[in-house]
Design an enzyme around this catalytic site. Sequence first.
Site, PDB file in Angstrom:
ATOM      1  N   GLY A   1       6.800  -2.231   6.047  1.00 25.53           N
ATOM      2  CA  GLY A   1       8.184  -2.677   5.919  1.00 25.53           C
ATOM      3  C   GLY A   1       9.181  -1.851   6.691  1.00 25.53           C
ATOM      4  O   GLY A   1       8.888  -0.736   7.132  1.00 25.53           O
ATOM      5  N   GLU A   2      10.373  -2.412   6.860  1.00 27.60           N
ATOM      6  CA  GLU A   2      11.473  -1.724   7.543  1.00 27.60           C
ATOM      7  C   GLU A   2      12.556  -1.433   6.495  1.00 27.60           C
ATOM      8  O   GLU A   2      13.219  -2.348   6.007  1.00 27.60           O
ATOM      9  CB  GLU A   2      12.003  -2.610   8.684  1.00 27.60           C
ATOM     10  CG  GLU A   2      13.343  -2.197   9.258  1.00 27.60           C
ATOM     11  CD  GLU A   2      13.444  -0.720   9.667  1.00 27.60           C
ATOM     12  OE1 GLU A   2      12.517  -0.188  10.290  1.00 27.60           O
ATOM     13  OE2 GLU A   2      14.477  -0.094   9.350  1.00 27.60           O
TER      14      GLU A   2
ATOM     15  N   SER B   1      12.205   6.232   7.304  1.00 25.85           N
ATOM     16  CA  SER B   1      11.874   5.969   8.711  1.00 25.85           C
ATOM     17  C   SER B   1      12.293   4.556   9.108  1.00 25.85           C
ATOM     18  O   SER B   1      12.002   3.596   8.412  1.00 25.85           O
ATOM     19  CB  SER B   1      10.366   6.140   8.894  1.00 25.85           C
ATOM     20  OG  SER B   1       9.981   5.783  10.208  1.00 25.85           O
TER      21      SER B   1
ATOM     22  N   CYS C   1       6.379  -4.918  15.620  1.00 26.66           N
ATOM     23  CA  CYS C   1       6.038  -3.939  16.650  1.00 26.66           C
ATOM     24  C   CYS C   1       4.621  -4.237  17.146  1.00 26.66           C
ATOM     25  O   CYS C   1       3.742  -4.592  16.353  1.00 26.66           O
ATOM     26  CB  CYS C   1       6.125  -2.525  16.085  1.00 26.66           C
ATOM     27  SG  CYS C   1       7.792  -2.103  15.544  1.00 26.66           S
TER      28      CYS C   1
ATOM     29  N   SER D   1      11.757   5.682  14.796  1.00 26.09           N
ATOM     30  CA  SER D   1      10.579   5.374  15.612  1.00 26.09           C
ATOM     31  C   SER D   1      11.032   5.053  17.020  1.00 26.09           C
ATOM     32  O   SER D   1      11.779   4.101  17.233  1.00 26.09           O
ATOM     33  CB  SER D   1       9.839   4.180  15.015  1.00 26.09           C
ATOM     34  OG  SER D   1       9.451   4.496  13.711  1.00 26.09           O
ATOM     35  N   LEU D   2      10.590   5.871  17.964  1.00 27.93           N
ATOM     36  CA  LEU D   2      11.044   5.724  19.351  1.00 27.93           C
ATOM     37  C   LEU D   2       9.951   5.074  20.203  1.00 27.93           C
ATOM     38  O   LEU D   2      10.153   4.014  20.769  1.00 27.93           O
ATOM     39  CB  LEU D   2      11.395   7.113  19.888  1.00 27.93           C
ATOM     40  CG  LEU D   2      12.571   7.236  20.815  1.00 27.93           C
ATOM     41  CD1 LEU D   2      13.800   6.531  20.290  1.00 27.93           C
ATOM     42  CD2 LEU D   2      12.877   8.708  21.059  1.00 27.93           C
ATOM     43  N   HIS D   3       8.834   5.744  20.297  1.00 30.07           N
ATOM     44  CA  HIS D   3       7.618   5.239  20.958  1.00 30.07           C
ATOM     45  C   HIS D   3       7.735   5.009  22.461  1.00 30.07           C
ATOM     46  O   HIS D   3       6.724   4.753  23.120  1.00 30.07           O
ATOM     47  CB  HIS D   3       7.105   3.971  20.275  1.00 30.07           C
ATOM     48  CG  HIS D   3       6.869   4.118  18.799  1.00 30.07           C
ATOM     49  ND1 HIS D   3       6.371   5.275  18.248  1.00 30.07           N
ATOM     50  CD2 HIS D   3       7.077   3.275  17.759  1.00 30.07           C
ATOM     51  CE1 HIS D   3       6.270   5.129  16.933  1.00 30.07           C
ATOM     52  NE2 HIS D   3       6.706   3.931  16.604  1.00 30.07           N
TER      53      HIS D   3
ATOM     54  N   CYS E   1       6.261  -7.304   7.189  1.00 32.27           N
ATOM     55  CA  CYS E   1       7.404  -6.768   7.938  1.00 32.27           C
ATOM     56  C   CYS E   1       7.803  -7.770   9.014  1.00 32.27           C
ATOM     57  O   CYS E   1       6.956  -8.440   9.584  1.00 32.27           O
ATOM     58  CB  CYS E   1       7.000  -5.435   8.590  1.00 32.27           C
ATOM     59  SG  CYS E   1       8.356  -4.615   9.471  1.00 32.27           S
TER      60      CYS E   1
ATOM     61  N   ASN F   1      -3.019   4.815  15.751  1.00 32.55           N
ATOM     62  CA  ASN F   1      -4.089   4.404  14.860  1.00 32.55           C
ATOM     63  C   ASN F   1      -4.449   2.992  15.315  1.00 32.55           C
ATOM     64  O   ASN F   1      -3.686   2.067  15.066  1.00 32.55           O
ATOM     65  CB  ASN F   1      -3.515   4.358  13.432  1.00 32.55           C
ATOM     66  CG  ASN F   1      -4.333   5.182  12.481  1.00 32.55           C
ATOM     67  OD1 ASN F   1      -5.556   5.156  12.501  1.00 32.55           O
ATOM     68  ND2 ASN F   1      -3.631   5.908  11.634  1.00 32.55           N
TER      69      ASN F   1
ATOM     70  N   CYS G   1       1.451  -2.475  15.427  1.00 27.15           N
ATOM     71  CA  CYS G   1       1.437  -2.260  13.978  1.00 27.15           C
ATOM     72  C   CYS G   1       0.786  -3.429  13.232  1.00 27.15           C
ATOM     73  O   CYS G   1       1.041  -4.589  13.551  1.00 27.15           O
ATOM     74  CB  CYS G   1       2.880  -2.055  13.513  1.00 27.15           C
ATOM     75  SG  CYS G   1       3.026  -1.831  11.737  1.00 27.15           S
TER      76      CYS G   1
ATOM     77  N   CYS H   1      -0.467   1.931   8.724  1.00 26.14           N
ATOM     78  CA  CYS H   1       0.398   0.867   8.207  1.00 26.14           C
ATOM     79  C   CYS H   1      -0.227  -0.523   8.080  1.00 26.14           C
ATOM     80  O   CYS H   1      -0.622  -1.120   9.079  1.00 26.14           O
ATOM     81  CB  CYS H   1       1.512   0.694   9.236  1.00 26.14           C
ATOM     82  SG  CYS H   1       3.019   1.368   8.749  1.00 26.14           S
TER      83      CYS H   1
ATOM     84  N   CYS I   1       3.442   8.287   0.932  1.00 26.61           N
ATOM     85  CA  CYS I   1       4.053   7.357   1.881  1.00 26.61           C
ATOM     86  C   CYS I   1       4.122   6.004   1.193  1.00 26.61           C
ATOM     87  O   CYS I   1       3.101   5.457   0.789  1.00 26.61           O
ATOM     88  CB  CYS I   1       3.167   7.299   3.128  1.00 26.61           C
ATOM     89  SG  CYS I   1       3.653   6.014   4.282  1.00 26.61           S
TER      90      CYS I   1
ATOM     91  N   GLU J   1       0.803  -1.210   0.000  1.00 27.05           N
ATOM     92  CA  GLU J   1       0.000   0.000   0.000  1.00 27.05           C
ATOM     93  C   GLU J   1       0.842   1.268   0.000  1.00 27.05           C
ATOM     94  O   GLU J   1       1.997   1.268   0.423  1.00 27.05           O
ATOM     95  CB  GLU J   1      -0.942   0.007   1.190  1.00 27.05           C
ATOM     96  CG  GLU J   1      -0.391  -0.746   2.377  1.00 27.05           C
ATOM     97  CD  GLU J   1      -1.463  -1.095   3.386  1.00 27.05           C
ATOM     98  OE1 GLU J   1      -1.783  -0.177   4.147  1.00 27.05           O
ATOM     99  OE2 GLU J   1      -1.938  -2.236   3.418  1.00 27.05           O
TER     100      GLU J   1
END
Length: 348
Positions: free
Chosen positions: A155-156, A187, A112, A210-212, A108, A286, A115, A329, A101, A88
Site C-alpha cells: 500500500g501507499e 514510506s 511500480c 522511494s526514489l529508485h 496498491c 527483491n 513491486c 512487498c 513492517c 502482510e
Amino acid sequence: MDFRQLTREQSREALTALGEKPFREKQIFRWICRGAESFSEMTDLPAALREKLSAEYSFGKAKVLLTQRSADGTMKFLLSFPDGEKAEAVFMKYSYGNSLCISTQIGCNMRCAFCASGLSGKRRDLLSWEMLDEYIECSKAAGEPINHVVLMGMGEPFDNYENVAGFLRLIHDPEGINLSFRNITVSTCGLIPGIVRFGDEFPQVNLAVSLHASDQKARAALMPAAKAYTLEKLIPVCAAHAEKTGRRVTFEYALINGKNDSQENARALASLLKGINCHVNLIPLNPVKETGLDTVSRPAAHAFAEKLEALGIPCTVRRSLGADIDAACGQLRKKHEEGALDENDAGK
Ligand code: SAH
C-alpha cells in the site's frame, strides 16, 4: 460501525450519549490496546454496558492466518480482516531492536514496475484500527516486544492519509501502546500533498521517500506516480521537509540490474541529493517473477554505495532479510491467493 474506528474523542462522546462517565472510554481503550477480541472480555465494565455496546457496535479483529519464519529471525505474517481481505506484515530483528513492517492498504494503486503489491491494483484501504491490529496481533504472534514500526508493507500510506494519521495517533497514545513517533517511519512513493501535510502534522515521525532513479524519465518508467510528482518538484519538497522538521529524510533506492545501478547512476544520485539532510537506503531488488526485473550482486550494491559515500551521501545497503520467506512487498498474499503455499507454511 466498528467501535474501534472511532477516535478517542468520538468514543467518549458515544459513551456519554449512552449515559456513561468519560473514564469508561479509557478502560475500553486499554482493552483495545491489549488485544481484546470483544466487549464481553472487558470485565471491568458493567455487564449492561457491555451488552449495550455489543448491540450497537461491531468489534472487528484481525487474525494472524499464517506465519513464516526465516532462519535469520525474520517472521512474515499473513493477517486476515473481518471481511476476509488479507494483508502482510514482517517482523525483523535489528541491533537497535525489533521492527515491524506493516501494510496500509490491501493491494496498491501505484503500480511500480518492480513491486508485487500493485500487480492487481488496490482492493481497499486499511482502517486505522486494522493497522493497529497488525501491530497488536503480530507482537502476540512474535512473542516479543516491537519497538519500531515502518509503514513499508503493501500500500501507499499517503493514498490513505486519514487512516494512516489515525493509526499514528492510536499507536502513539500514552495511555495505550505509547510508541514514540521517533520510532516510526512512513514510506511514500512521493505523493507531494501527503508529504507536505505529514510534515505539518507529524514532524517527529520519520519520512522515507522511494526514489529508485535520479533521472525523471527513468523514474517515471519505474513509478507511474512520478509522472505527476516529478523529481523537479519532489526533491525541493523533501529538502524543505528536512529543514522544517530538523530530521533526516531517508531515500529508498532499489538497485535493479542494468536499470539504475551504474557508477554514473550513483554520481547522478549524489548530485541530485547534494546538500539535503538525508540518508540513502540501498535495497538490492527483491525479484518478483512477473516484473522481469533482475537484482544486483552484493559486490555491485557495495560498489554503488562506495561511490555515493565518496561523493558525500551517507548510505547503507539494506541487509537482505527473509528472502527465503517471500518477504518482499505483496509476495506472501499473492502466493496465498494462488494457492501456492503448502501445509508447512501454515504456522501459528
Ligand atoms: N508505497 C510506499 C511504501 C510501500 S513499499 C512506497 O512506495 O514507499 C516499501 C518500499 O519497498 C518502497 O521503497 C518500494 O519501492 C520498495 N519495494 C517494493 N517492491 C520491491 C521489490 N520487489 N524489491 C525491493 N524493493 C521493493
